[in-house]
Design an enzyme around this catalytic site. Structure first.
Site, short mmCIF file in Angstrom:
data_model
loop_
_atom_site.label_atom_id
_atom_site.label_comp_id
_atom_site.label_asym_id
_atom_site.label_seq_id
_atom_site.Cartn_x
_atom_site.Cartn_y
_atom_site.Cartn_z
N ASP A 195 -26.71 -2.25 7.77
CA ASP A 195 -25.31 -2.56 7.19
C ASP A 195 -24.87 -2.38 6.11
O ASP A 195 -26.49 -3.62 5.46
CB ASP A 195 -24.95 -3.70 7.76
CG ASP A 195 -24.44 -3.19 9.46
OD1 ASP A 195 -23.37 -2.07 8.88
OD2 ASP A 195 -24.05 -3.24 10.53
N GLU A 255 -14.50 -12.69 -2.87
CA GLU A 255 -13.73 -11.68 -3.99
C GLU A 255 -13.03 -13.16 -4.81
O GLU A 255 -13.25 -13.02 -5.89
CB GLU A 255 -13.17 -10.79 -3.36
CG GLU A 255 -13.94 -9.55 -3.02
CD GLU A 255 -13.61 -9.91 -1.25
OE1 GLU A 255 -13.75 -10.94 -1.11
OE2 GLU A 255 -13.98 -8.40 -1.13
N PHE A 289 -3.27 -12.32 1.32
CA PHE A 289 -2.86 -11.06 1.44
C PHE A 289 -2.38 -10.98 3.04
O PHE A 289 -2.72 -11.62 3.76
CB PHE A 289 -4.42 -10.88 1.26
CG PHE A 289 -5.30 -9.37 1.51
CD1 PHE A 289 -4.89 -8.58 0.70
CD2 PHE A 289 -5.55 -8.91 3.02
CE1 PHE A 289 -5.05 -6.82 0.59
CE2 PHE A 289 -4.97 -7.96 3.41
CZ PHE A 289 -5.63 -6.40 1.96
N HIS A 293 -0.17 -6.01 5.57
CA HIS A 293 1.11 -4.98 5.37
C HIS A 293 1.60 -4.79 3.83
O HIS A 293 1.56 -3.89 3.70
CB HIS A 293 2.28 -6.17 6.43
CG HIS A 293 3.72 -5.18 5.44
ND1 HIS A 293 3.68 -4.02 6.30
CD2 HIS A 293 4.94 -5.68 4.99
CE1 HIS A 293 5.32 -3.49 5.60
NE2 HIS A 293 5.28 -4.45 5.43
N SER A 344 -2.19 -10.08 -3.49
CA SER A 344 -2.40 -11.42 -3.23
C SER A 344 -1.51 -10.99 -4.44
O SER A 344 -2.00 -10.47 -5.10
CB SER A 344 -3.48 -11.63 -2.54
OG SER A 344 -4.69 -11.56 -3.34
N LYS A 392 -2.27 -8.66 -7.54
CA LYS A 392 -3.69 -8.04 -7.86
C LYS A 392 -3.77 -7.44 -6.53
O LYS A 392 -3.69 -7.80 -5.36
CB LYS A 392 -5.12 -9.31 -8.31
CG LYS A 392 -4.80 -10.19 -6.76
CD LYS A 392 -6.85 -11.26 -7.44
CE LYS A 392 -6.21 -12.70 -6.56
NZ LYS A 392 -6.63 -12.00 -5.28
#
Lengths: 690, 556
Positions: free
Chosen positions: A315, A356, A385, A388, A392, A403
């Protein structure tokens, strides 16, 4: 790290004492018949003992002292072999002991209905059955393996993992599995039991480290066959020596047929006792090493298969890259300063708790000294965020900042009458091409610029992959990213291949493809959606933090939940095979010297000319035979540490590895016994025993 | 030995090496039914199938393949035995030789069916032309073809993946005979005839002796017969059963230096070239060269040892061949499971006699029999790869096939069968009166003679250390059993391996895979062959040639 807490010295005094006793108990023929090579030695020991009694009674031509000494050393050979096995088992048992302490019989609070606050009754944990529901709260020991169906709690799993930091367990998602014997530190959980008593994780672990359910692995079986065949060859070579020596005595007119003592001594020296006696210890030690690496394998077969793996599916997140993407750069748009962009980005991220988001705040602070502001002081409203809007941001008085990904922000700008400027577009493309993720910051019609979010490739991973390549293992990165980003990260980290936009289905088909081409595939996984791929892979390491489904589908569980562990697992598997092969070579190469010791001695009367072959200049025929037998027994003891520790594996490619091991164990095995037998002979002479 | 002698050896080995590639490539083609020869003769091949009711497209699994092979060999054995016992009634028997005793007939039939060609019978004085041609020469062809067939099945085990079948025995048998053995024999027979090897249906020639006073009879009977045709295949097919009793030491079987060179090369020719064919067929020529290299690495030092030991010893050798040609023949004929001789190995020095004995005891894998030498070597390769594979930390694999418990079991059986046959056979012979009775020489040399006989029969070689009276019921029967065990005790496990390998998937190679074409692997393979042989036979050799040698040293 936890494994250091779990590891113990190679020779613990308590283990050695127990093993010494075990060595004697294992002299029982029923124990021996399972190991054909050692069974032959056992029979030989019985034969010489009978010959010894006969010699004492005045029968036979040999000194009773000599026959007795051979008999004694043959029994010692068997005992040493038993000792090796007992030491390996003892180490496992000591570990199991520690685990058992964690499994004190606790009382479970059995709920009548699966909801918080429902009435419960107290029952013994051992009475709990699959799919019953229990309630656990702070201070309780979780009675059985299960899955949290309600609540969230911090759990101390050190009893199983050795790791003292508590972990979070919560219902739903990939962290819902709980293990019996671990302790709730805070809050509560409602748990559905997933294993009956005796089948739980801890039980499996105990059984494995104790070697109780140890079955021979495929390679071990094949090696056993080879060793049995060699034993038969030597059995016949030695048995036919009786008529041969009879005939030789007849034609040369001197000497007599070889005695049982000499024949038996020769046989035991020739058959591969060294590897035969250490074979099971090597197997147990392999499982033990796995356990000390905090990996629970469901079978020795899985450990061995790990050594054969040639494709590794990894991963991206957590294995190749540090958990999450981080902001590394602010690239402003036209008419915007870097500082302005950083300020806007920080404002938009203040209430954003995603990694992030945090990294944007950190970068703004580190690079532009923009301090963190309290969101309620600004009278701002944070827009989280959502799936839909896929953006955010924050609404300040008369000003909004958003952003998000380029296409989302473009849509947003459309509604506000703005558009992406060419420079910003170019920046977005650049960042995407370099493997980063562009995060566009805008407010109203105005585009502030782009935040460069980057996957940080773990330090040293590139070297690790190069090492794997030399081992002949291909690495494949699995990621949900788009192909462009995936390719960039693949190039940076040095993986051989990647699967972008991975889904459970295409993961599964990728594994099948590789298997169809003859590859052996290993992968790690934690989520329920990994279960099908884990079940399909040849070696599947499930994370302990993962779901029950993933753990059931895998054939190993990594208690540390460290995805890079797969590499360690492969090494342990290889080490086990290398140890077996090397000791087999050593054992066979030893035989040459033993012929030089025993043959001239055996025919000293019939054909004194064969004395020229006594190149070691052993003192007397008796001392020659005895020295060979003693060396043969002592070498087992000398190699026990090697068998338990395993021959070191170096990732240098098959040819170099073989050349090295052939030199050490082949050539070494050829020369060592010449020196060893001579040394024993000198000691025997020095002590005046012969 | 003289420089000239070493040069003769160097030239012979160079010629052999030069022939490997062209012949190997041609064989790889025709054995798969390709190439111009196969195209020309295809109607004949199809005709043979139609005549015998063989369905050429039938793909046999390994059991069916084995049954076909065993049935065919059993039939051949029965026919040869019957021919010998009924010899008195057969035509083409100008010298009126009588029927052969049952135990001798059984021994000889077994010997030729198993590609051993141990000769208890006395060539021209026992068997008439019909038996030699219909019985022995036919078996010379088909027993060699059987060896190639088994090899082809094993090759398919490596090349096929997830397949049930290993080929069609009848097709392999026909192609090996029709496209390889017959054409080569035809060429060689013509060449030998040109050199003066006799080829006639007429009976023995009568000649007046020059000095009637010195000979007991004034008229000498010189045996003749259709020799050239049989000699060709006996050399090429690693059979070795001579037309005449003294084999290729006989001036009518091997008259000139050129005939000697041609016969010498033919001993190793097909076995050596098959290595190259093998490389072609498994799509990796380096694999074939590696196996051939391993064979040479064992052959050359032993050849040198024989030459050095025999230097100056002309007893039992034809003066016209000398030490180099005789030692080379003795080494070649026992390296390959040929067994023909042009000198008497019994008269060799102890170490000179040890060389042929060791070459046989190594399992006839250094070149070995046609087909059988290579499949024997592949069995050793499987064992070598197994131990080496473990040493590099992988489940061992060879040519992309994983070597697991079943392969190890069968490989062990295939290696055990000849080893045990030789040891047990020798033990029985030295332990019982009829066995000891056959020994003519006292001391350890007598033991060497018995050990040699069982090493020869127990590895399907067929060469003899003279000095042992082997035409007795005891030796005829025990040696026949040894030949049967050594041949089919290897063939059946090898076919089982072929079947098992064919069913497996093919594993792609990576840098973690042990390469099986480099010098390292060659060394490993050589080591395995030598170690197994040395460890098995060291005690027996110590009591035979080695003690003889040490006693000789003591005397001098």
């Amino acid at each position: 790290m936890s494994s250091s807490a779990r590891s113990r010295k190679l020779f613990d005094r308590r283990i050695l004492a127990g093993a010494a006793a075990g060595a004697l108990l294992k002299l029982h023929p029923r124990q021996q018949i399972r190991k054909p090579v050692m069974f032959v030695v056992w029979v030989c020991a019985v034969l010489t003992t009978v010959a010894f009694v006969q010699a004492l009674a005045g029968g036979g031509s040999e000194r009773p002292g000599f026959v007795g000494a051979v008999a004694a050393w043959l029994w010692a050979t068997v005992a040493f072999a038993n000792f090796a096995e007992a030491v390996a088992e003892g180490r496992g048992r000591a570990q199991a002991e520690a685990l058992r302490r964690a499994r004190k019989d606790v009382t479970a609070k059995r709920l009548q209905s699966p909801s918080h606050g429902a009435p419960f009754e107290l029952v013994a944990a051992s009475a709990m059955r699959k799919s019953e529901i229990v309630f656990v709260q702070a201070g309780d020991v979780i009675p059985c393996d299960g899955e949290a169906i309600e609540g969230v709690a911090s759990v101390d799993e050190s009893a199983v993992t050795g790791e003292s930091a508590p972990v979070i367990r919560e219902s739903g998602g990939d962290r819902s599995a709980v293990t019996g014997g671990t302790r709730i530190l805070s809050d509560w959980l409602i748990v559905r039991v997933t294993a009956n008593p005796g089948e739980a994780f801890l039980d499996r672990m105990i059984a494995m480290v104790e070697g109780a359910r140890r079955q021979k692995t495929p390679n071990e079986i094949a090696l056993d066959i080879l060793l049995a065949a060699l034993t038969i060859v030597f059995l016949v070579a030695v048995a036919t020596l009786l008529p041969f020596s009879d005939y030789a005595a007849f034609v040369s007119g001197q000497g007599a047929p070889l005695t049982v003592t000499v024949l038996v001594a020769l046989l035991v020296c020739l058959i591969p006792t060294t590897i035969g006696s250490l074979l099971s210890a090597i197997g147990i030690a392999g499982m033990d090493r796995m356990a000390r690496a905090n990996v629970i394998a469901t079978s020795g077969r899985a450990v061995e298969a790990a050594g054969d793996v040639d494709v590794l599916l990894l991963d991206k997140t957590g294995t190749i890259t540090l958990g999450n993407r981080q902001a590394t750069r602010f690239v402003p748009g036209e008419g915007v300063t870097e500082h302005e962009l950083a300020d806007a980005a920080q404002l938009a991220s203040l209430a954003d708790e995603t990694p992030e988001g945090r990294s944007i705040v950190t970068l703004a602070k580190e690079k532009y000294g923009i301090r963190e502001r309290k969101i309620h002081e600004l009278k701002a409203r944070f827009i989280p965020f959502s799936a839909h809007t896929r953006m955010s941001g924050v609404d300040l008085e008369g000003r909004e900042i958003r952003k998000g990904a380029a296409d989302t922000i473009e849509d947003y700008l459309d509604t506000r009458g703005g558009r992406l400027t060419p420079r910003v577009r170019a920046t977005i493309d650049d960042i995407a091409r370099s493997g980063g993720t562009p995060l566009v910051v805008a407010g109203g019609k105005r585009v502030y610029g782009v935040v460069h979010l980057q996957d940080i490739v773990k330090g040293g991973i590139r070297e690790r992959f190069a090492e794997l390549r030399r081992m002949g293992i291909k690495t494949v990165m699995i990621t949900g990213d788009n192909p462009l980003t995936a390719a960039a990260i693949a190039a940076e980290s040095g993986v051989d291949d990647f699967l972008a936009q991975a889904t459970p289905e295409n993961k599964l088909s990728l594994i099948r493809d590789y298997q169809a081409k003859g590859h052996l595939v290993a992968m790690t996984g934690d989520g329920t959606n990994d279960a099908p791929a884990l079940a399909q892979a040849d070696v599947a390491v499930a994370m302990n933090t993962g779901t029950q489904a993933a753990k059931e589908a895998g054939n190993m569980v990594d208690l540390d939940s460290n995805p890079t562990k797969l590499i360690e697992v492969v090494e342990i598997g290889k080490r086990m095979l290398i140890t077996r092969g090397s000791l087999t070579t050593f054992s066979l190469a030893n035989d040459v010297a033993k012929y030089f010791a025993v043959l001239p001695a055996a025919f000293a009367v019939t054909y004194p000319e064969l004395g020229r072959l006594n190149i070691m200049h052993l003192a007397t025929p008796e001392s020659a035979i005895l020295s060979a037998v003693i060396f043969n027994a002592l070498i087992i003891v000398a190699l026990i540490p090697l068998a338990l520790r395993g021959v070191r594996y170096r990732p240098v490619g098959a040819s170099r590895l073989l050349r090295h091991n052939l030199l050490v164990y082949g050539l070494g095995g050829l020369i060592a016994p010449f020196l060893g037998i001579k040394l024993v002979d000198l000691v025997l002479v020095g002590l005046g025993l012969v | 030995m003289s420089v000239n002698g070493w040069l003769q050896i160097a030239v012979t080995l160079a010629l052999l090496l030069a022939l490997v590639k062209p012949l190997g490539a041609a064989m790889a083609a025709v054995l798969e039914g390709r190439g111009w020869l196969a195209r020309w003769l295809a109607p004949l091949e199809r005709g043979l199938y139609r005549l015998s009711g063989v369905r050429a497209d039938e793909d046999m699994d390994w059991k069916a393949y084995t049954m076909a092979l065993l049935a065919f060999n059993a039939l051949g054995l029965a026919v040869v035995m019957a021919l010998q016992m009924l010899q008195g009634l057969l035509p083409l028997n100008p010298d009126g030789l009588p029927g052969v005793s049952p135990h001798l007939a059984f021994n000889t039939a077994t010997s030729f069916a198993t590609n051993t060609n141990w000769q208890s019978y006395g060539g021209e004085t026992t068997l008439g032309y019909a038996v030699q041609m219909l019985g022995l020469t036919v078996q010379n062809f088909v027993s060699a073809a059987t060896g190639i067939a088994v090899l082809l099945a094993l090759v398919r085990g490596f090349t096929r993946a997830r397949a049930a079948g290993v080929g069609n025995f009848w097709v392999d048998l026909v192609r090996s005979t029709l496209y390889v053995l017959l054409p080569l024999s035809l060429l060689l027979a013509l060449f030998l005839a040109s050199q003066g090897v006799v080829q006639t249906f007429r009976g023995a020639a009568e000649a007046q002796v020059l000095d009637p006073g010195a000979a007991p009879e004034a008229v000498q009977h010189i045996a003749r017969g259709p020799a050239a045709s049989q000699v060709a295949i006996k050399q090429l097919g690693t059979n070795g059963g001579g037309f005449f009793n003294v084999n290729s030491a006989h001036p009518l079987e091997n008259p000139t230096p050129l005939s000697n060179l041609a016969e010498l090369l033919s001993i190793l020719l097909i076995s050596a070239a098959l290595c190259y064919s093998f490389g072609r067929m498994v799509r990796d020529r380096r694999q074939g060269w590696a196996l051939l290299a391993a064979m040479f690495v064992i052959l050359v030092p032993l050849l040198a040892l024989a030459c050095v030991s025999e230097s100056g010893n002309l007893e039992g050798k034809e003066t016209r061949f000398g030490v180099a040609q005789s030692s080379m023949w003795a080494t070649f004929t026992t390296a390959a499971s040929n067994g023909s001789v042009n000198s008497m190995h019994d008269s060799y020095t102890p170490l000179g006699g040890l060389v042929p004995m060791v070459l046989m005891q190594l399992g006839e894998v250094v070149f070995g029999g046609v087909g059988s030498g290579l499949y024997g070597m592949l069995v050793f390769a499987i064992v070598a790869v197994f131990v080496a594979g473990l040493m590099v930390g992988r489940t061992p694999e060879y040519l992309g096939k994983k070597i697991e418990a079943f392969e190890m079991k069968m490989a062990s059986l295939a290696i055990l069968a000849p080893c045990l046959t030789v040891l047990v056979g020798t033990a029985v012979a030295v332990a019982c009166a009829p066995g000891r009775a056959g020994v003519l020489n006292p001391g350890p040399h007598g033991f060497s003679e018995i050990l040699y006989a069982f090493s020869s029969a127990g590895n399907n070689n067929g060469s003899a250390f003279a000095g042992l009276t082997a035409n007795t019921p005891f030796y005829n029967l025990t040696l026949a059993v040894a030949m049967l065990v050594a041949r089919y005790g290897v063939i059946v496990p090898v076919l089982a391996i072929a079947g098992s390998l064919a069913r497996k998937k093919s594993v792609p190679a990576s840098s973690g895979t042990l390469p099986t074409h480099g010098p390292l692997f060659v060394a490993l393979l050589v080591g395995t062959v030598l170690l197994v042989g040395a460890l098995t036979f060291a005690p027996a050799l110590a009591l035979g040639p080695i003690i003889e040698h040490l006693q000789l040293l003591g005397h001098s």
